[in-house]
Design a protein around this motif. Sequence first.
Motif, PDB file in Angstrom:
ATOM      1  N   GLY A  49      45.917  15.407 -13.297  1.00  0.00           N
ATOM      2  CA  GLY A  49      46.663  16.648 -13.115  1.00  0.00           C
ATOM      3  C   GLY A  49      45.819  17.896 -13.332  1.00  0.00           C
ATOM      4  N   ILE A  50      44.503  17.720 -13.368  1.00  0.00           N
ATOM      5  CA  ILE A  50      43.590  18.848 -13.591  1.00  0.00           C
ATOM      6  C   ILE A  50      42.890  19.237 -12.299  1.00  0.00           C
ATOM      7  N   ILE A  51      42.489  18.245 -11.522  1.00  0.00           N
ATOM      8  CA  ILE A  51      41.808  18.477 -10.246  1.00  0.00           C
ATOM      9  C   ILE A  51      42.619  17.797  -9.154  1.00  0.00           C
ATOM     10  N   PHE A  52      42.872  18.540  -8.078  1.00  0.00           N
ATOM     11  CA  PHE A  52      43.623  18.003  -6.946  1.00  0.00           C
ATOM     12  C   PHE A  52      42.749  18.067  -5.705  1.00  0.00           C
ATOM     13  N   GLU A  53      42.495  16.930  -5.098  1.00  0.00           N
ATOM     14  CA  GLU A  53      41.771  16.832  -3.837  1.00  0.00           C
ATOM     15  C   GLU A  53      42.827  16.917  -2.748  1.00  0.00           C
ATOM     16  N   MET A  54      42.747  17.943  -1.880  1.00  0.00           N
ATOM     17  CA  MET A  54      43.833  18.204  -0.941  1.00  0.00           C
ATOM     18  C   MET A  54      43.344  18.431   0.484  1.00  0.00           C
ATOM     19  N   THR A  55      44.287  18.308   1.434  1.00  0.00           N
ATOM     20  CA  THR A  55      44.032  18.649   2.828  1.00  0.00           C
ATOM     21  C   THR A  55      45.203  19.463   3.358  1.00  0.00           C
ATOM     22  N   PHE A  56      44.883  20.368   4.286  1.00  0.00           N
ATOM     23  CA  PHE A  56      45.898  21.183   4.955  1.00  0.00           C
ATOM     24  C   PHE A  56      45.315  21.629   6.285  1.00  0.00           C
ATOM     25  N   LYS A  57      45.942  21.223   7.383  1.00  0.00           N
ATOM     26  CA  LYS A  57      45.509  21.597   8.730  1.00  0.00           C
ATOM     27  C   LYS A  57      44.010  21.378   8.952  1.00  0.00           C
ATOM     28  N   ASN A  58      43.544  20.180   8.721  1.00  0.00           N
ATOM     29  CA  ASN A  58      42.150  19.777   8.919  1.00  0.00           C
ATOM     30  C   ASN A  58      41.149  20.477   7.995  1.00  0.00           C
ATOM     31  N   PHE A  59      41.602  21.125   6.961  1.00  0.00           N
ATOM     32  CA  PHE A  59      40.722  21.701   5.946  1.00  0.00           C
ATOM     33  C   PHE A  59      40.852  20.856   4.689  1.00  0.00           C
ATOM     34  N   SER A  60      39.730  20.566   4.061  1.00  0.00           N
ATOM     35  CA  SER A  60      39.795  19.862   2.783  1.00  0.00           C
ATOM     36  C   SER A  60      39.335  20.819   1.692  1.00  0.00           C
ATOM     37  N   PHE A  61      39.950  20.679   0.540  1.00  0.00           N
ATOM     38  CA  PHE A  61      39.632  21.567  -0.565  1.00  0.00           C
ATOM     39  C   PHE A  61      40.068  20.940  -1.871  1.00  0.00           C
ATOM     40  N   ARG A  62      39.574  21.512  -2.949  1.00  0.00           N
ATOM     41  CA  ARG A  62      39.968  21.093  -4.288  1.00  0.00           C
ATOM     42  C   ARG A  62      40.627  22.256  -4.990  1.00  0.00           C
ATOM     43  N   VAL A  63      41.665  21.950  -5.735  1.00  0.00           N
ATOM     44  CA  VAL A  63      42.346  22.946  -6.552  1.00  0.00           C
ATOM     45  C   VAL A  63      42.239  22.488  -8.002  1.00  0.00           C
ATOM     46  N   TYR A  64      41.841  23.395  -8.857  1.00  0.00           N
ATOM     47  CA  TYR A  64      41.679  23.102 -10.289  1.00  0.00           C
ATOM     48  C   TYR A  64      42.790  23.808 -11.054  1.00  0.00           C
ATOM     49  N   SER A  65      43.316  23.136 -12.069  1.00  0.00           N
ATOM     50  CA  SER A  65      44.403  23.724 -12.862  1.00  0.00           C
ATOM     51  C   SER A  65      43.956  24.974 -13.610  1.00  0.00           C
ATOM     52  N   SER A  66      42.666  25.214 -13.688  1.00  0.00           N
ATOM     53  CA  SER A  66      42.137  26.416 -14.334  1.00  0.00           C
ATOM     54  C   SER A  66      42.363  27.671 -13.489  1.00  0.00           C
ATOM     55  N   GLY A  67      42.759  27.479 -12.221  1.00  0.00           N
ATOM     56  CA  GLY A  67      43.030  28.619 -11.351  1.00  0.00           C
ATOM     57  C   GLY A  67      41.951  28.877 -10.329  1.00  0.00           C
ATOM     58  N   LYS A  68      41.205  27.836  -9.993  1.00  0.00           N
ATOM     59  CA  LYS A  68      40.121  27.960  -9.028  1.00  0.00           C
ATOM     60  C   LYS A  68      40.357  26.966  -7.897  1.00  0.00           C
ATOM     61  N   ALA A  69      39.943  27.336  -6.693  1.00  0.00           N
ATOM     62  CA  ALA A  69      40.007  26.429  -5.548  1.00  0.00           C
ATOM     63  C   ALA A  69      38.689  26.515  -4.791  1.00  0.00           C
ATOM     64  N   ILE A  70      38.213  25.387  -4.300  1.00  0.00           N
ATOM     65  CA  ILE A  70      36.984  25.351  -3.504  1.00  0.00           C
ATOM     66  C   ILE A  70      37.335  24.807  -2.127  1.00  0.00           C
ATOM     67  N   PHE A  71      37.153  25.656  -1.118  1.00  0.00           N
ATOM     68  CA  PHE A  71      37.447  25.295   0.270  1.00  0.00           C
ATOM     69  C   PHE A  71      36.144  24.940   0.970  1.00  0.00           C
ATOM     70  N   ARG A  72      36.147  23.846   1.717  1.00  0.00           N
ATOM     71  CA  ARG A  72      34.946  23.365   2.397  1.00  0.00           C
ATOM     72  C   ARG A  72      34.946  23.789   3.871  1.00  0.00           C
ATOM     73  N   SER A  73      33.759  24.064   4.368  1.00  0.00           N
ATOM     74  CA  SER A  73      33.515  24.319   5.798  1.00  0.00           C
ATOM     75  C   SER A  73      34.375  25.446   6.356  1.00  0.00           C
ATOM     76  N   ILE A  74      34.403  26.560   5.668  1.00  0.00           N
ATOM     77  CA  ILE A  74      35.118  27.743   6.148  1.00  0.00           C
ATOM     78  C   ILE A  74      34.151  28.583   6.984  1.00  0.00           C
ATOM     79  N   LYS A  75      34.565  28.974   8.186  1.00  0.00           N
ATOM     80  CA  LYS A  75      33.681  29.704   9.089  1.00  0.00           C
ATOM     81  C   LYS A  75      33.470  31.156   8.670  1.00  0.00           C
ATOM     82  N   ASP A  76      34.567  31.841   8.353  1.00  0.00           N
ATOM     83  CA  ASP A  76      34.451  33.255   8.006  1.00  0.00           C
ATOM     84  C   ASP A  76      35.609  33.690   7.127  1.00  0.00           C
ATOM     85  N   LYS A  77      35.562  34.927   6.691  1.00  0.00           N
ATOM     86  CA  LYS A  77      36.579  35.440   5.776  1.00  0.00           C
ATOM     87  C   LYS A  77      37.964  35.482   6.425  1.00  0.00           C
ATOM     88  N   GLY A  78      38.030  35.780   7.708  1.00  0.00           N
ATOM     89  CA  GLY A  78      39.307  35.820   8.421  1.00  0.00           C
ATOM     90  C   GLY A  78      40.000  34.469   8.424  1.00  0.00           C
TER      91      GLY A  78
END
Length: 89
Positions: A49-78
């Motif tokens: 319940g501390i780290i969540f490995e997730m997917t949404f619309k072909n994006f994979s990312f991790r969400v940490y209960s500390s309030g941080k998320a790491i998104f992989r393979s993002i093209k740009d800020k938009g």
Amino acid sequence: MPAVDDYVARIEGTCGKEKDVIVIFKYGKKNEAIARILKKAKTKKSISGIIFEMTFKNFSFRVYSSGKAIFRSIKDKGELQALLFELLF
């Protein structure tokens, strides 16, 4: 109108070949942001319940209960802003 900035404290990039982006949620809104993301995205794996490995619309990312998320393979800020908006609202 709601905005992503209501939940996000800052956005940082990572070094290296992969375009990973670190999103840090505002301290007072992190629990609400994480709850919203957990409702909308698919959880692939959860570690105590501390780290969540997730997917949404072909994006994979991790969400940490500390309030941080790491998104992989993002093209740009938009693309990141649009993804966050869909996850949070």
